[in-house]
Design an enzyme around this catalytic site. Structure first.
Site, PDB file in Angstrom:
ATOM      1  CB  THR A 122      33.615  -0.943  10.519  1.00  0.00           C
ATOM      2  OG1 THR A 122      32.256  -1.149  10.084  1.00  0.00           O
ATOM      3  CG2 THR A 122      33.554  -0.452  11.949  1.00  0.00           C
ATOM      4  NE  ARG A 124      29.038  -5.659  10.222  1.00  0.00           N
ATOM      5  CZ  ARG A 124      30.053  -5.935  11.019  1.00  0.00           C
ATOM      6  NH1 ARG A 124      30.447  -7.170  11.163  1.00  0.00           N
ATOM      7  NH2 ARG A 124      30.686  -5.001  11.694  1.00  0.00           N
ATOM      8  NE  ARG A 167      34.515 -10.357   7.188  1.00  0.00           N
ATOM      9  CZ  ARG A 167      33.908  -9.382   6.486  1.00  0.00           C
ATOM     10  NH1 ARG A 167      33.568  -9.579   5.242  1.00  0.00           N
ATOM     11  NH2 ARG A 167      33.651  -8.223   7.050  1.00  0.00           N
ATOM     12  CG  ASP A 183      29.089  -1.797  14.027  1.00  0.00           C
ATOM     13  OD1 ASP A 183      30.268  -1.623  13.683  1.00  0.00           O
ATOM     14  OD2 ASP A 183      28.497  -2.883  13.881  1.00  0.00           O
ATOM     15  CG  ASP A 241      28.892  -1.622   9.294  1.00  0.00           C
ATOM     16  OD1 ASP A 241      28.576  -1.204   8.173  1.00  0.00           O
ATOM     17  OD2 ASP A 241      29.185  -2.808   9.528  1.00  0.00           O
ATOM     18  CG  ASP A 252      33.250  -6.576  16.046  1.00  0.00           C
ATOM     19  OD1 ASP A 252      33.499  -6.843  14.857  1.00  0.00           O
ATOM     20  OD2 ASP A 252      32.118  -6.728  16.552  1.00  0.00           O
ATOM     21  N   GLY A 305      36.117  -6.376   6.947  1.00  0.00           N
ATOM     22  CA  GLY A 305      35.481  -5.564   5.905  1.00  0.00           C
ATOM     23  C   GLY A 305      36.324  -4.345   5.579  1.00  0.00           C
TER      24      GLY A 305
HETATM   25  P1  ADP Z   1      35.859  -7.119  11.181  1.00  0.00           P
HETATM   26  O1  ADP Z   1      37.245  -6.920  11.700  1.00  0.00           O
HETATM   27  O2  ADP Z   1      35.518  -6.161  10.099  1.00  0.00           O
HETATM   28  O3  ADP Z   1      34.834  -7.197  12.295  1.00  0.00           O
HETATM   29  P2  ADP Z   1      35.727 -10.037  10.848  1.00  0.00           P
HETATM   30  O4  ADP Z   1      34.759 -10.283  11.952  1.00  0.00           O
HETATM   31  O5  ADP Z   1      35.533 -10.779   9.573  1.00  0.00           O
HETATM   32  O6  ADP Z   1      35.807  -8.509  10.411  1.00  0.00           O
HETATM   33  O7  ADP Z   1      37.182 -10.369  11.416  1.00  0.00           O
HETATM   34  C1  ADP Z   1      38.333 -10.170  10.634  1.00  0.00           C
HETATM   35  C2  ADP Z   1      39.326 -11.252  10.882  1.00  0.00           C
HETATM   36  O8  ADP Z   1      39.761 -11.192  12.264  1.00  0.00           O
HETATM   37  C3  ADP Z   1      38.813 -12.663  10.724  1.00  0.00           C
HETATM   38  O9  ADP Z   1      38.809 -13.068   9.388  1.00  0.00           O
HETATM   39  C4  ADP Z   1      39.807 -13.456  11.541  1.00  0.00           C
HETATM   40  O10 ADP Z   1      41.007 -13.644  10.818  1.00  0.00           O
HETATM   41  C5  ADP Z   1      40.070 -12.503  12.708  1.00  0.00           C
HETATM   42  N1  ADP Z   1      39.190 -12.861  13.831  1.00  0.00           N
HETATM   43  C6  ADP Z   1      37.861 -12.655  13.940  1.00  0.00           C
HETATM   44  N2  ADP Z   1      37.362 -13.187  15.092  1.00  0.00           N
HETATM   45  C7  ADP Z   1      38.416 -13.737  15.717  1.00  0.00           C
HETATM   46  C8  ADP Z   1      38.585 -14.446  16.959  1.00  0.00           C
HETATM   47  N3  ADP Z   1      37.559 -14.693  17.783  1.00  0.00           N
HETATM   48  N4  ADP Z   1      39.837 -14.853  17.287  1.00  0.00           N
HETATM   49  C9  ADP Z   1      40.882 -14.615  16.453  1.00  0.00           C
HETATM   50  N5  ADP Z   1      40.786 -13.973  15.295  1.00  0.00           N
HETATM   51  C10 ADP Z   1      39.594 -13.538  14.920  1.00  0.00           C
END
Ligand code: ADP
Length: 363
Positions: A129, A175, A76, A133, A131, A107, A15
């Site tokens: 983020t 969220r 994403r 959080d 958020d 995260d 995000g």
């Molecule tokens: P944020 O970083 O804001 O929490 P996301 O959860 O969408 O957002 O994660 C961002 C990107 O990080 C994902 O699109 C993916 O490319 C990578 N990612 C997320 N989870 C994993 C994971 N378990 N292992 C490897 N890469 C991940």
């Protein structure tokens, strides 16, 4: 290790949040000053898989300082979570001679950073983020800007609510987390604040609203976190709006109540002073860690200091705080570490409870 880093990549992922671009600028300037080459990886981890990478010079980043969204773009990228995608990303790093990466995001982004680190590409995370959080850090980039946007929007609602003796429910993003709704609610002088982390007595809240109106209060703001559990099949803010209208109308003391969902509007905009300063400090620390040969950690704000935390520790701490621990999550940590995590989570919850009590005191 320290002098083996010649080229670093920087990316923004997940995000978007105001301050991401400011952090990219600071990473680039801090690294370039040390004689390290810097490349921009576009669209988060997708850019690593598809080699969407360009060199960054001082002059490229100067206007990143006040850019909203993320200039390096985000994505994403589910492919990155697969072995095949990861192999392509690592191959790109080798091809482009990228020795280390700074990943700016939440995260999910840190999980990706850990995967890269474990496969030989040292990666450091910078929390971003709206958020706010991420349990391990007091602050994540974007939070202050988002709150200020909420204030700007909420103050406008207050003006028109006052003119027409209305109430306005604002559903605030975040969220599953209520930090943004809680702090924005306090700053907007909300009569009611509902967040998922704290007990909320709907009957008492409605009674308070009616009593305040009977006592002469002309207008009201109500802040509801988007993560508050829905009711009657609709988001809670919409439900509450309907209930206040229906009930007070039937009782002959109508509190005319509107609903507002600013949603992604609060994701955009130029970063505030606080976000720019935090971006600068996080970036400086991230570059320092990379040059010191560190890997697999995230920079965090704690009590006014910028510190580092292992990503695995930060992620498990986060799951513990959110009540999402999985079997085996704590196995690799010592008893002392687990106790420290529990104490940290208790401290975070106490902070939140204190703030929530303040919101209610001033409501
Ligand atoms: P944020 O970083 O804001 O929490 P996301 O959860 O969408 O957002 O994660 C961002 C990107 O990080 C994902 O699109 C993916 O490319 C990578 N990612 C997320 N989870 C994993 C994971 N378990 N292992 C490897 N890469 C991940």
């Amino acid at each position: 290790m320290a002098n083996t880093i010649k080229k670093i990549g920087v990316l923004t992922s997940g995000g978007d949040a105001p301050g991401m671009s400011t952090a990219v600028r600071a990473v680039a300037l801090a690294a370039l000053k040390q004689g390290i080459e810097v490349v921009a990886i576009y669209e988060g981890y997708k850019g690593l898989i598809y080699n969407n990478i360009k060199p960054l010079k001082n002059t490229d980043v100067l206007n990143f300082i006040n850019a909203g969204g993320t200039t390096l773009l985000s994505d994403r990228c589910d492919e990155f979570k697969t072995e095949e995608g990861m192999a392509k990303a690592i191959a790109t790093c080798k091809e482009e001679n990228i020795d280390a990466i700074i990943a700016i995001g939440g995260d999910g982004t840190f999980r990706g950073a850990t995967d890269l680190s474990h496969r030989g590409i040292p990666t450091i995370g910078i929390p971003a983020t709206i958020d706010n959080d991420i349990t391990s850090t007091d602050y994540a980039l974007g939070f202050d800007t988002a709150m200020n946007t909420n204030l700007m929007l909420g103050d406008r609602l207050r003006d028109t609510c006052w003119s027409h003796a209305r109430c306005n429910v604002i559903e605030i993003m975040g969220r599953g987390a209520g930090y943004l709704a809680l702090q924005s609610g306090i700053a907007l002088g909300a009569t009611i604040v509902a967040i998922p982390e704290c007990d909320f007595d709907e009957e008492a809240a409605i009674a308070k609203l009616k009593a305040a109106r009977a006592n002469g209060q002309r207008s009201f703001i109500i802040a509801v976190a988007e993560g508050f559990p829905e009711k009657d099949g609709v988001p809670y803010g919409e439900y509450l709006t309907k209930r206040i209208n229906t009930e007070t109308k039937a009782e002959g003391a109508w509190i005319d109540t509107k609903f507002c969902r600013p949603a992604h509007m609060v994701r955009g905009g130029a970063p505030t002073l606080r976000d720019r300063l935090m971006a600068a400090q996080f970036a400086e620390k991230a570059v320092e860690l990379i040059l010191a040969g560190k890997s697999d950690c995230v920079v965090c704000a704690r009590n006014g200091e910028i510190v580092e935390t292992d990503i695995s520790y930060a992620l498990i701490l986060d799951r513990m705080y959110k009540g999402k621990l999985k079997d085996g999550d704590l196995d690799k940590f010592s008893e002392e570490q687990v106790e420290a995590m529990k104490a940290f989570c208790a401290m975070r919850k106490a902070e939140l409870d204190k703030m929530y009590a303040l919101a209610n005191l001033l409501a």
